[in-house]
Motif scaffolding. Structure first.
Motif, PDB file in Angstrom:
ATOM      1  N   UNK A  87       0.824  -1.210   0.000  1.00 16.44           N
ATOM      2  CA  UNK A  87       0.000   0.000   0.000  1.00 16.44           C
ATOM      3  C   UNK A  87       0.858   1.260   0.000  1.00 16.44           C
ATOM      4  N   UNK A  88       1.887   1.273   0.837  1.00 15.21           N
ATOM      5  CA  UNK A  88       2.714   2.468   0.946  1.00 15.21           C
ATOM      6  C   UNK A  88       3.770   2.555  -0.153  1.00 15.21           C
ATOM      7  N   UNK A  89       3.998   1.450  -0.845  1.00 18.06           N
ATOM      8  CA  UNK A  89       4.887   1.475  -2.005  1.00 18.06           C
ATOM      9  C   UNK A  89       4.003   1.443  -3.246  1.00 18.06           C
ATOM     10  N   UNK A  90       3.575   2.596  -3.691  1.00 19.09           N
ATOM     11  CA  UNK A  90       2.562   2.677  -4.745  1.00 19.09           C
ATOM     12  C   UNK A  90       3.157   2.592  -6.145  1.00 19.09           C
ATOM     13  N   UNK A  91       4.149   1.762  -6.302  1.00 22.50           N
ATOM     14  CA  UNK A  91       4.695   1.562  -7.633  1.00 22.50           C
ATOM     15  C   UNK A  91       3.678   0.809  -8.478  1.00 22.50           C
ATOM     16  N   UNK A  92       3.763   0.932  -9.780  1.00 23.03           N
ATOM     17  CA  UNK A  92       2.810   0.296 -10.679  1.00 23.03           C
ATOM     18  C   UNK A  92       2.927  -1.225 -10.571  1.00 23.03           C
ATOM     19  N   UNK A  93       1.786  -1.860 -10.391  1.00 23.73           N
ATOM     20  CA  UNK A  93       1.753  -3.312 -10.300  1.00 23.73           C
ATOM     21  C   UNK A  93       1.613  -3.885 -11.702  1.00 23.73           C
ATOM     22  N   UNK A  94       2.554  -4.723 -12.070  1.00 21.16           N
ATOM     23  CA  UNK A  94       2.538  -5.302 -13.411  1.00 21.16           C
ATOM     24  C   UNK A  94       3.142  -6.698 -13.353  1.00 21.16           C
ATOM     25  N   UNK A  95       2.972  -7.430 -14.449  1.00 23.76           N
ATOM     26  CA  UNK A  95       3.549  -8.761 -14.549  1.00 23.76           C
ATOM     27  C   UNK A  95       2.507  -9.790 -14.924  1.00 23.76           C
ATOM     28  N   UNK A  96       2.931 -11.050 -14.936  1.00 29.57           N
ATOM     29  CA  UNK A  96       2.056 -12.161 -15.288  1.00 29.57           C
ATOM     30  C   UNK A  96       1.659 -12.900 -14.014  1.00 29.57           C
ATOM     31  N   UNK A  97       0.372 -13.182 -13.872  1.00 30.20           N
ATOM     32  CA  UNK A  97      -0.122 -13.981 -12.756  1.00 30.20           C
ATOM     33  C   UNK A  97      -0.790 -15.230 -13.300  1.00 30.20           C
ATOM     34  N   UNK A  98      -0.342 -16.385 -12.828  1.00 30.55           N
ATOM     35  CA  UNK A  98      -0.892 -17.663 -13.275  1.00 30.55           C
ATOM     36  C   UNK A  98      -1.742 -18.242 -12.152  1.00 30.55           C
ATOM     37  N   UNK A  99      -3.027 -18.363 -12.421  1.00 34.67           N
ATOM     38  CA  UNK A  99      -3.982 -18.752 -11.390  1.00 34.67           C
ATOM     39  C   UNK A  99      -4.713 -20.025 -11.812  1.00 34.67           C
ATOM     40  N   UNK A 100      -4.810 -20.976 -10.895  1.00 34.89           N
ATOM     41  CA  UNK A 100      -5.545 -22.209 -11.149  1.00 34.89           C
ATOM     42  C   UNK A 100      -6.882 -22.196 -10.433  1.00 34.89           C
ATOM     43  N   UNK A 101      -7.947 -22.579 -11.153  1.00 30.99           N
ATOM     44  CA  UNK A 101      -9.289 -22.647 -10.579  1.00 30.99           C
ATOM     45  C   UNK A 101      -9.921 -23.988 -10.909  1.00 30.99           C
ATOM     46  N   UNK A 102     -10.685 -24.566  -9.980  1.00 34.77           N
ATOM     47  CA  UNK A 102     -11.410 -25.800 -10.308  1.00 34.77           C
ATOM     48  C   UNK A 102     -12.441 -25.536 -11.394  1.00 34.77           C
TER      49      UNK A 102
END
Length: 304
Positions: A87-102
């Motif tokens: 929260x206090x490090x408000x740098x831009x959030x970027x990248x690849x997120x790999x999420x598994x769902x049933x």
């Protein structure tokens, strides 16, 4: 003044890393420390706890009961710590997120929660993998996924952060009528699905005849089969559609056993984007009133 014991986050991070990565050396590599340094940190943590948290059995390391309890607290402390830091490090959030769902969650509540998060952070590229829970957890262990939602039979499972209970319901088309006395046609996923197993178990226990009238791996096919009156199925409240109704015991359908669903991830492997997604999921679960509890990991670690 009462003496307060402070559990430093660097010690807790080392502990969780050892558990999640399965070895002192792997934890050291992830944290940029040597194995002796990791061992010293673990010893310091045990001094603070006042009891062993890991014991060696043969060539393996096992969590003690105190270690299991500490792990549940450590995951939550680190999650909140990293949320505050993010929260206090408000740098831009970027990248690849790999999420598994049933499969059953592919078009349900959690998919909406996850896609909502990526809309708020356009710099994130989301890769969703949908499959059976066992396959999803295998991919997480192999570092092919960053985090996963999966069904589990255990309150204490490796990489488990949060878990909650889903109570499946019998679903049928609004105008369809089924008589358990003459047998029940089922719309089900293939063998190995927890929902299929619970339908069969409930009907067998009640001595109600059944047959599989439709089988398919996708939730949309299952929903269509129910809507078209091909059979009844076990769904959750998030996968019920307009035009469906819930069949209750008054109509002869026995209650279905509950299913435990968990949020799994390896904390030391998560990026800032991943940590924020975990916190986003936890917040939405709380808002939706889905009761959850911290997971306690009873796992076997390989000392390397």
């Amino acid at each position: 003044m009462r003496s307060v014991v402070n559990y430093q986050t660097d010690l807790l991070r080392t502990f969780v890393s050892v558990v999640d990565l399965g070895a002192f050396t792997k934890a050291g590599d992830a944290l940029g420390r040597t194995q002796p340094a990791i061992s010293l940190q673990m010893k310091r943590l045990e001094e603070l706890v006042g009891a062993p948290i890991i014991k060696q059995v043969g060539r393996s390391l096992l969590l003690t009961s105190e270690g299991e309890m500490l792990l549940s607290y450590a995951r939550e402390i680190l999650r909140l710590n990293d949320e505050a830091a993010s929260y206090f490090n408000r740098s831009k959030i970027a990248g690849v997120l790999r999420v598994g769902l049933p499969n059953d969650y592919a078009v349900a509540f959690l998919q909406g929660v996850i896609t909502e998060y990526t809309r708020e952070h356009p710099g994130i590229s989301l890769e969703l993998y949908c499959g059976w829970s066992g396959e999803i957890l295998d991919r997480l262990r192999a570092d092919e996924l960053d985090l996963a939602v999966a069904m589990t039979d255990h309150e204490r499972a490796q990489y488990l952060s949060r878990s909650w209970i889903e109570r499946p319901v019998w679903a049928a088309a609004e105008t369809a009528v089924f008589d358990p006395a003459i047998g029940v046609p089922l719309a089900a996923h293939p063998e190995g699905c927890a929902y299929r197993a619970r339908m069969i178990q409930a009907l067998d226990t009640a001595r109600i005849r059944w047959r599989v009238a439709y089988t398919g791996p996708g939730i949309s096919g299952l929903q269509n089969a129910v809507m078209n009156g091909l059979g009844v199925s076990a769904l959750t409240r998030y996968t019920m559609l307009p035009g469906m109704r819930v069949l209750d015991p008054a109509e002869g359908f026995p209650p279905l056993a509950e299913i435990r669903v968990g949020l799994f991830y390896k904390h030391p492997r998560l990026s800032d984007a991943g940590i924020r997604l975990v916190n986003h999921i936890v917040a939405r679960l709380d808002e939706a009133g889905i009761s959850s509890d911290p997971g306690r990991g009873k796992v076997e670690l390989q000392h390397q």
